[in-house]
Design a protein around this motif. Structure first.
Motif, PDB file in Angstrom:
ATOM      1  N   ARG A  30       0.783  -1.248   0.000  1.00 15.01           N
ATOM      2  CA  ARG A  30       0.000   0.000   0.000  1.00 15.01           C
ATOM      3  C   ARG A  30       0.813   1.296   0.000  1.00 15.01           C
ATOM      4  N   SER A  31       2.128   1.201   0.029  1.00 17.37           N
ATOM      5  CA  SER A  31       2.920   2.432  -0.047  1.00 17.37           C
ATOM      6  C   SER A  31       4.326   2.088  -0.505  1.00 17.37           C
ATOM      7  N   ASN A  32       5.074   3.123  -0.850  1.00 13.79           N
ATOM      8  CA  ASN A  32       6.462   2.918  -1.263  1.00 13.79           C
ATOM      9  C   ASN A  32       7.400   3.204  -0.098  1.00 13.79           C
ATOM     10  N   TYR A  37      -1.926  -6.543  -6.016  1.00 16.03           N
ATOM     11  CA  TYR A  37      -0.731  -5.698  -6.085  1.00 16.03           C
ATOM     12  C   TYR A  37       0.161  -6.149  -7.247  1.00 16.03           C
ATOM     13  N   ASP A  50       2.099  -1.786  -8.252  1.00 19.49           N
ATOM     14  CA  ASP A  50       1.778  -0.365  -8.084  1.00 19.49           C
ATOM     15  C   ASP A  50       1.006  -0.185  -6.777  1.00 19.49           C
ATOM     16  N   ASP A  80       0.092   2.499  -5.190  1.00 16.82           N
ATOM     17  CA  ASP A  80      -0.971   3.513  -5.226  1.00 16.82           C
ATOM     18  C   ASP A  80      -2.259   2.941  -5.811  1.00 16.82           C
ATOM     19  N   LYS A  81      -2.112   2.180  -6.903  1.00 15.74           N
ATOM     20  CA  LYS A  81      -3.280   1.576  -7.546  1.00 15.74           C
ATOM     21  C   LYS A  81      -3.928   0.558  -6.598  1.00 15.74           C
ATOM     22  N   ARG A 129      -3.736   0.458  -3.312  1.00 11.92           N
ATOM     23  CA  ARG A 129      -4.342   1.151  -2.158  1.00 11.92           C
ATOM     24  C   ARG A 129      -5.712   1.724  -2.514  1.00 11.92           C
ATOM     25  N   GLU A 130      -5.788   2.253  -3.716  1.00 18.59           N
ATOM     26  CA  GLU A 130      -7.060   2.822  -4.211  1.00 18.59           C
ATOM     27  C   GLU A 130      -8.158   1.732  -4.237  1.00 18.59           C
TER      28      GLU A 130
END
Length: 495
Positions: A9-11, A334, A340, A342-343, A345-346
């Motif tokens: 969910r994040s980098n 994921y 990705d 960000d994608k 997490r969205e």
């Protein structure tokens, strides 16, 4: 080559395997995934000559790269020992036209033992490696089997406590008795007034409570998870698919490199994800057949590309699969989103918001490895009866879902490749449902009378896990509402 772990969910900064095992869940609510899937570095014929413990080492060393050989072998040898009632640990049994991979020979007679026998050892080793002084509080939600297997694994393990939440009316009588009779001064079992998804959501909420984490740290505690969201649960599950292939090769049932199909009864998606990871390590698996019960959220997802938990929650005879939020699916999402965060997490925010998300056509195209279907309650019972009458082999309700779905797959595709079906629990764990399926006359019997009758007709000794709870006293009788889960945890920890 080192494998490091990132959040879905994040980098944020990647972590080592031991750090990912200790944390369980990333601070941002994401799951830890390896930055790449390592390839098997032993040939399939070499693996065919190995014991279960040796195969486990060859797989796990590739993922847990910050563990030394001595540390990892020590964890493996402590886990896969006389707690299992067969030297093979996970034997393959041929019945009708498939091979049933019996994953229930551990101390709690369910497949969760395969990973939860080793997780405490991985966790204590990880704590030492990272100089952790806090007591580790294992917090977990169960739909039936994880709870007992985790309790058995962590009972009286120094430096740990374990709290298990289960749906009060959503597990089998044997499953409940196994949990509420659990010994160990560091164990705590709570029945919640709600279903498994309520328990799982409540646990995730407690994990992401920053204020509580700070308070815990001050008191010398920190949370970790024994659920299948912990990478320390997922990696050991990859091993038995590699071992199954190696055994088929050793026994001359397949030739080296020949592709097999794998069928998995699926709830939280961890067990089939492990098979997907095995395939991506180079194991010759063709189709990953995802079998659902009447809570067919995954079947609908593979069919439509839309994951939608907005539906009636059905209590079935295969309760470990009575799940509408398949947590481990996030790891696959994921990956097909091109790693990705960000994608992903969205999509996960959409799931927790309005209860659904839809993947793109590009993402959907990457699901070609999977086939999804479901078995109704009637089909599940019919499959137990069919296999018993044809082969004298008795399977539990979850395995029957997988077996029935496999039958549908063959009819639909005409694909008769050698097939391994993950047999995830002993029929003794769901005695009433199994015996009723074979013949309704058994319904008049008491729970333990049924156990003895099942032993007789299946020609299988009653497992120790059942014998020991016949007369065991109830040691845990705490119940709570979902909104009181946090208070219940604090009370147990004396906070």
């Amino acid at each position: 080559m080192e494998v490091i772990y990132r959040s879905t969910r994040s980098n944020s900064e990647p972590v080592t395997a031991s750090q990912a095992i200790l944390k369980g869940l990333s601070d941002d609510g994401g799951l830890f995934v390896p930055d790449h899937i390592p390839a098997l570095d032993k040939s399939l014929s070499e693996l065919a000559g190995m014991s279960y413990q040796q195969v486990a080492y060859e797989v796990m060393k590739l993922f847990l790269t910050d563990f030394t050989e001595e540390e990892l072998k020590n964890c493996i040898n402590n886990a896969y020992d006389s707690k299992f009632d067969t030297e093979k640990i996970a034997p393959l049994v041929q019945a009708d036209d498939a091979y049933y991979l019996e994953l229930f020979h551990g101390s709690t007679i369910a497949f969760k033992d395969m990973a939860l026998s080793i997780l405490p050892h991985l966790m204590i080793t990880s704590a030492r490696k990272n100089n952790i002084k806090n007591e580790i509080v294992i917090l977990t939600a169960t739909s039936g089997d994880t709870g007992k297997a985790a309790l058995a694994g962590f009972a009286d393990v120094k430096g740990t406590r374990i709290i298990v939440f289960y749906p009060k009316n959503g597990v089998s009588p044997i499953q409940e008795k196994q949990m509420v009779t659990q010994k160990g001064a560091n164990t705590f079992v709570v029945g919640i007034h709600g279903n498994f998804d309520d328990a799982q959501t409540g646990v995730k909420k407690i994990f992401s409570d920053k204020e509580l984490a700070k308070e815990m740290d001050e008191k010398g505690f920190q949370f970790s998870s024994a659920n299948s969201i912990n990478i320390g649960r997922l990696v050991p599950q990859i091993c038995y698919y590699v071992y199954a292939y190696a055994q088929l090769l050793k026994d001359g049932k397949i030739t080296e490199g020949e592709k097999i199909n794998v069928v998995v009864p699926t709830g939280n998606f961890g067990n089939i994800l492990a098979a997907f990871y095995a395939k991506n390590m180079g194991l010759p698996i063709d189709k990953l057949i995802c079998a659902s019960n009447d809570n067919k959220v995954l079947y609908d997802f593979f069919r439509t590309g839309t994951y939608d938990r907005n539906r009636e929650f059905v209590l079935t005879t295969s309760p470990s699969m009575d799940i509408l939020i398949s947590s481990n699916l996030e790891r696959l999402i994921y990956r097909i989103a091109g790693n990705d965060a960000d994608k992903n997490r969205e999509l996960m925010n959409a799931l927790s918001g309005n209860g659904k998300y839809e993947i793109t056509e590009e993402m959907k195209a990457q699901l070609a490895d999977f086939y999804g279907n479901f078995a109704s309650e009637a089909e599940t019972a019919a499959e137990i009866r069919r296999l018993y009458e044809k082969c004298g082999y008795v399977i539990d309700t979850h395995t029957a879902v997988a077996s029935a779905v496999y039958g549908k797959y063959v009819v639909e595709t005409g694909d008769h490749k050698t097939t391994v079906i993950a047999s995830t629990a002993s029929p003794f764990k769901f005695t009433r449902s199994v015996m009723d399926a074979i013949d309704i006359k058994y319904d008049a019997m008491g729970d333990f009378e049924l156990v003895d009758e099942l032993s007789k007709i299946a020609k299988v000794k009653v497992p120790n896990a059942i014998e020991e709870i016949r007369t065991a006293p109830v040691l845990h009788d705490t119940q709570c509402d979902v909104d009181k889960m946090k208070d219940t945890v604090k009370s147990f920890l004396g906070m």
